[in-house]
Design a protein around this motif. Sequence first.
Motif, PDB file in Angstrom:
ATOM      1  N   VAL A   1       0.835  -1.201   0.000  1.00  0.00           N
ATOM      2  CA  VAL A   1       0.000   0.000   0.000  1.00  0.00           C
ATOM      3  C   VAL A   1       0.873   1.255   0.000  1.00  0.00           C
ATOM      4  CG1 VAL A   1      -1.611   1.363   1.385  1.00  0.00           C
ATOM      5  CG2 VAL A   1      -2.014  -1.078   1.048  1.00  0.00           C
ATOM      6  N   LEU A   2       1.913   1.252   0.805  1.00  0.00           N
ATOM      7  CA  LEU A   2       2.806   2.409   0.851  1.00  0.00           C
ATOM      8  C   LEU A   2       3.485   2.622  -0.494  1.00  0.00           C
ATOM      9  CD1 LEU A   2       4.006   4.652   2.561  1.00  0.00           C
ATOM     10  CD2 LEU A   2       5.776   3.062   3.320  1.00  0.00           C
ATOM     11  N   GLN A   3       3.914   1.533  -1.116  1.00  0.00           N
ATOM     12  CA  GLN A   3       4.541   1.630  -2.436  1.00  0.00           C
ATOM     13  C   GLN A   3       3.564   2.210  -3.455  1.00  0.00           C
ATOM     14  OE1 GLN A   3       7.530   1.142  -3.412  1.00  0.00           O
ATOM     15  NE2 GLN A   3       7.572   0.491  -5.555  1.00  0.00           N
ATOM     16  N   ALA A   4       2.331   1.754  -3.417  1.00  0.00           N
ATOM     17  CA  ALA A   4       1.329   2.221  -4.369  1.00  0.00           C
ATOM     18  C   ALA A   4       1.011   3.698  -4.167  1.00  0.00           C
ATOM     19  CB  ALA A   4       0.052   1.384  -4.227  1.00  0.00           C
ATOM     20  N   LEU A   5       0.981   4.155  -2.923  1.00  0.00           N
ATOM     21  CA  LEU A   5       0.710   5.568  -2.648  1.00  0.00           C
ATOM     22  C   LEU A   5       1.820   6.462  -3.205  1.00  0.00           C
ATOM     23  CD1 LEU A   5      -0.646   5.355   1.013  1.00  0.00           C
ATOM     24  CD2 LEU A   5      -1.943   5.960  -1.030  1.00  0.00           C
ATOM     25  N   VAL A   6       3.061   6.013  -3.063  1.00  0.00           N
ATOM     26  CA  VAL A   6       4.193   6.782  -3.600  1.00  0.00           C
ATOM     27  C   VAL A   6       4.111   6.839  -5.123  1.00  0.00           C
ATOM     28  CG1 VAL A   6       6.701   6.853  -3.846  1.00  0.00           C
ATOM     29  CG2 VAL A   6       5.675   6.318  -1.629  1.00  0.00           C
ATOM     30  N   GLN A   7       3.770   5.722  -5.734  1.00  0.00           N
ATOM     31  CA  GLN A   7       3.668   5.683  -7.186  1.00  0.00           C
ATOM     32  C   GLN A   7       2.507   6.537  -7.693  1.00  0.00           C
ATOM     33  OE1 GLN A   7       3.381   1.433  -7.795  1.00  0.00           O
ATOM     34  NE2 GLN A   7       5.578   1.238  -8.166  1.00  0.00           N
ATOM     35  N   THR A   8       1.482   6.691  -6.874  1.00  0.00           N
ATOM     36  CA  THR A   8       0.300   7.460  -7.284  1.00  0.00           C
ATOM     37  C   THR A   8       0.524   8.956  -7.160  1.00  0.00           C
ATOM     38  OG1 THR A   8      -1.090   5.628  -6.524  1.00  0.00           O
ATOM     39  CG2 THR A   8      -2.189   7.705  -6.926  1.00  0.00           C
ATOM     40  N   GLY A   9       1.505   9.386  -6.355  1.00  0.00           N
ATOM     41  CA  GLY A   9       1.768  10.815  -6.278  1.00  0.00           C
ATOM     42  C   GLY A   9       2.228  11.338  -4.943  1.00  0.00           C
ATOM     43  N   ALA A  10       2.217  10.514  -3.909  1.00  0.00           N
ATOM     44  CA  ALA A  10       2.700  10.978  -2.609  1.00  0.00           C
ATOM     45  C   ALA A  10       4.194  11.269  -2.697  1.00  0.00           C
ATOM     46  CB  ALA A  10       2.429   9.920  -1.539  1.00  0.00           C
ATOM     47  N   ASN A  11       4.600  12.483  -2.318  1.00  0.00           N
ATOM     48  CA  ASN A  11       6.022  12.831  -2.388  1.00  0.00           C
ATOM     49  C   ASN A  11       6.620  13.126  -1.026  1.00  0.00           C
ATOM     50  OD1 ASN A  11       4.817  15.335  -1.983  1.00  0.00           O
ATOM     51  ND2 ASN A  11       5.090  15.956  -4.127  1.00  0.00           N
ATOM     52  N   GLN A  12       5.855  12.914   0.036  1.00  0.00           N
ATOM     53  CA  GLN A  12       6.379  12.968   1.396  1.00  0.00           C
ATOM     54  C   GLN A  12       5.724  11.852   2.204  1.00  0.00           C
ATOM     55  OE1 GLN A  12       6.210  16.677   3.468  1.00  0.00           O
ATOM     56  NE2 GLN A  12       7.716  17.675   2.162  1.00  0.00           N
ATOM     57  N   VAL A  13       6.547  11.117   2.949  1.00  0.00           N
ATOM     58  CA  VAL A  13       6.050  10.005   3.762  1.00  0.00           C
ATOM     59  C   VAL A  13       6.427  10.256   5.215  1.00  0.00           C
ATOM     60  CG1 VAL A  13       6.119   7.511   4.163  1.00  0.00           C
ATOM     61  CG2 VAL A  13       6.293   8.408   1.823  1.00  0.00           C
ATOM     62  N   GLY A  14       5.440  10.306   6.078  1.00  0.00           N
ATOM     63  CA  GLY A  14       5.694  10.507   7.492  1.00  0.00           C
ATOM     64  C   GLY A  14       6.010   9.201   8.200  1.00  0.00           C
ATOM     65  N   GLN A  15       6.266   9.296   9.504  1.00  0.00           N
ATOM     66  CA  GLN A  15       6.579   8.122  10.300  1.00  0.00           C
ATOM     67  C   GLN A  15       5.335   7.249  10.469  1.00  0.00           C
ATOM     68  OE1 GLN A  15       9.609   7.019  12.088  1.00  0.00           O
ATOM     69  NE2 GLN A  15       8.248   5.264  12.033  1.00  0.00           N
ATOM     70  N   SER A  16       5.432   6.022  10.057  1.00  0.00           N
ATOM     71  CA  SER A  16       4.315   5.089  10.234  1.00  0.00           C
ATOM     72  C   SER A  16       4.189   4.715  11.710  1.00  0.00           C
ATOM     73  CB  SER A  16       4.527   3.826   9.395  1.00  0.00           C
ATOM     74  OG  SER A  16       4.584   4.143   8.015  1.00  0.00           O
ATOM     75  N   GLN A  17       2.957   4.553  12.159  1.00  0.00           N
ATOM     76  CA  GLN A  17       2.688   4.239  13.552  1.00  0.00           C
ATOM     77  C   GLN A  17       2.073   2.844  13.646  1.00  0.00           C
ATOM     78  OE1 GLN A  17       0.203   7.470  14.915  1.00  0.00           O
ATOM     79  NE2 GLN A  17       1.952   8.780  15.303  1.00  0.00           N
ATOM     80  N   PHE A  18       2.819   1.927  14.245  1.00  0.00           N
ATOM     81  CA  PHE A  18       2.349   0.562  14.395  1.00  0.00           C
ATOM     82  C   PHE A  18       1.654   0.399  15.742  1.00  0.00           C
ATOM     83  CE2 PHE A  18       4.338  -1.444  10.729  1.00  0.00           C
ATOM     84  CZ  PHE A  18       5.266  -0.490  10.366  1.00  0.00           C
ATOM     85  N   GLY A  19       0.631  -0.415  15.763  1.00  0.00           N
ATOM     86  CA  GLY A  19      -0.143  -0.577  16.992  1.00  0.00           C
ATOM     87  C   GLY A  19      -0.640  -1.995  17.189  1.00  0.00           C
ATOM     88  N   LEU A  20      -1.307  -2.185  18.331  1.00  0.00           N
ATOM     89  CA  LEU A  20      -1.831  -3.488  18.735  1.00  0.00           C
ATOM     90  C   LEU A  20      -3.326  -3.362  19.000  1.00  0.00           C
ATOM     91  CD1 LEU A  20       1.005  -4.222  21.302  1.00  0.00           C
ATOM     92  CD2 LEU A  20       0.744  -5.363  19.089  1.00  0.00           C
ATOM     93  N   SER A  21      -4.114  -4.115  18.279  1.00  0.00           N
ATOM     94  CA  SER A  21      -5.559  -4.055  18.478  1.00  0.00           C
ATOM     95  C   SER A  21      -5.971  -4.699  19.800  1.00  0.00           C
ATOM     96  CB  SER A  21      -6.277  -4.759  17.316  1.00  0.00           C
ATOM     97  OG  SER A  21      -5.902  -6.131  17.250  1.00  0.00           O
ATOM     98  N   ASN A  22      -5.157  -5.613  20.314  1.00  0.00           N
ATOM     99  CA  ASN A  22      -5.462  -6.298  21.580  1.00  0.00           C
ATOM    100  C   ASN A  22      -4.592  -5.784  22.720  1.00  0.00           C
ATOM    101  OD1 ASN A  22      -3.107  -7.382  20.504  1.00  0.00           O
ATOM    102  ND2 ASN A  22      -3.461  -9.423  21.364  1.00  0.00           N
ATOM    103  N   TYR A  23      -4.324  -4.472  22.699  1.00  0.00           N
ATOM    104  CA  TYR A  23      -3.444  -3.895  23.709  1.00  0.00           C
ATOM    105  C   TYR A  23      -3.951  -4.158  25.126  1.00  0.00           C
ATOM    106  CZ  TYR A  23      -1.266  -0.452  26.729  1.00  0.00           C
ATOM    107  OH  TYR A  23      -0.616   0.142  27.764  1.00  0.00           O
ATOM    108  N   ASP A  24      -5.251  -3.993  25.375  1.00  0.00           N
ATOM    109  CA  ASP A  24      -5.793  -4.170  26.727  1.00  0.00           C
ATOM    110  C   ASP A  24      -5.527  -5.581  27.259  1.00  0.00           C
ATOM    111  OD1 ASP A  24      -6.693  -1.578  26.755  1.00  0.00           O
ATOM    112  OD2 ASP A  24      -8.733  -2.077  26.125  1.00  0.00           O
TER     113      ASP A  24
END
Length: 236
Positions: free
Chosen positions: A128-151
Amino acid sequence: MKKLLPVLIASAVTFQVHAQALPDEPHMQVNGVGEVWATPDQVTINVSVNEQSMDVMQAKQVADGKLAKMIALLKEQGIAAKDIHASQLNIHSKTRYNRDSQRNEFDGYEVSRSVNVILRSVDKYANVLQALVQTGANQVGQSQFGLSNYDELYAKARQLAFKDAKENASVYAQGFDAKVGKVYSINAIQHQQPTPYPRVEMKMMASDAASSVQDAYNVGEIKVSATVNAVFLLDN
């Protein structure tokens, strides 16, 4: 000497203990720490489109067009509309310093749009990130990874912290020929969900091949931790 025992034990095993009421009876203070590591199962991507032109409307049209293509692409990837958050338009006028006239002169407009995307499956991240860059995104911020079962994971870490505190109390008490009595007070430190920046290896996206793009990313693990401070009474 027996009267000095609680003081010695308390000073020996107190680490970063928050202020709390202490009993008059012989006692000790201990910390317990629990940690659980888990692989992220969701990620938030932030990408931007930045366009510059002397004509503000031209820059806006180009930025809007690229963002529209990016949103369409995301929906084609099966990403729900609620997980796609497009920002408002930002316009900044630019100037440059003219050494000859010693004045700042107008140098066009910078128009930017950004989009935040929540991926409920980390497996889609690289493509998905690769496709966004190819589509026109010219700046990429820090990706934020998370846990759906954090609790759930935090509950496990908390139980480990309880166990660690009891074991610490037993070890230190034995070292001073004392016995651990009932718990007098418990102070659980509330942890916010960790900022999801796990160990991630990123390489330049130089190839269009899906396999190569996927191999360029290595998502590590996120640590979920819990800490508890406890005061135990000492039995004679």
